[in-house]
Design a protein around this motif. Structure first.
Motif, PDB file in Angstrom:
ATOM      1  N   ASN A 192       0.828  -1.202   0.000  1.00 15.24           N
ATOM      2  CA  ASN A 192       0.000   0.000   0.000  1.00 15.24           C
ATOM      3  C   ASN A 192       0.868   1.260   0.000  1.00 15.24           C
ATOM      4  N   LEU A 193       1.958   1.232   0.767  1.00 15.54           N
ATOM      5  CA  LEU A 193       2.900   2.342   0.781  1.00 15.54           C
ATOM      6  C   LEU A 193       4.274   1.850   1.222  1.00 15.54           C
ATOM      7  N   SER A 242       4.850   0.551  -2.907  1.00 13.46           N
ATOM      8  CA  SER A 242       3.645   1.334  -2.614  1.00 13.46           C
ATOM      9  C   SER A 242       2.606   1.140  -3.706  1.00 13.46           C
ATOM     10  N   ASP A 296       1.880   2.940  -6.072  1.00  8.29           N
ATOM     11  CA  ASP A 296       2.317   3.359  -7.402  1.00  8.29           C
ATOM     12  C   ASP A 296       3.542   2.590  -7.901  1.00  8.29           C
ATOM     13  N   THR A 298       3.122  10.984  -0.709  1.00 10.75           N
ATOM     14  CA  THR A 298       1.944  10.212  -0.279  1.00 10.75           C
ATOM     15  C   THR A 298       2.155   8.706  -0.294  1.00 10.75           C
ATOM     16  N   SER A 299       3.189   8.218  -0.927  1.00  8.56           N
ATOM     17  CA  SER A 299       3.418   6.775  -0.995  1.00  8.56           C
ATOM     18  C   SER A 299       4.406   6.271   0.064  1.00  8.56           C
TER      19      SER A 299
END
Length: 80
Positions: A8-9, A46, A48, A69-70
């Motif tokens: 997720n990150l 993450s 992305d 944000t990641s």
């Protein structure tokens, strides 16, 4: 319950980033002191990143002042 957050990150870790640390570390699952290092370890990819990055063995390095944000902390709780 919280499930499937891996990848997720990038997860901030308490390790400092030293590329050669594991070559000379004697213990299993050692923690690299970050006091004399300029960068910290982030693990796991993450949202992305490609799926190949979604593994805890993957380490990347980030400056402590880096914000995106990641990158963050993953929630955890003790299991009974």
């Amino acid at each position: 319950g919280l499930h499937e957050v891996h990848g997720n990150l990038w997860e901030w870790c308490r390790d400092g980033y030293d590329r050669k640390f594991y070559d000379r570390a004697a213990q299993k699952d050692p923690v690299a002191s970050w006091e004399d290092l300029e960068q910290r370890v982030g693990r796991g990819g993450s949202f992305d990143s490609t799926a190949a990055y979604a593994r805890s063995a993957l380490r990347n390095r980030f400056s402590p002042s880096f914000a995106v944000t990641s990158l963050g902390a993953r929630p955890a709780r003790a299991c009974d």
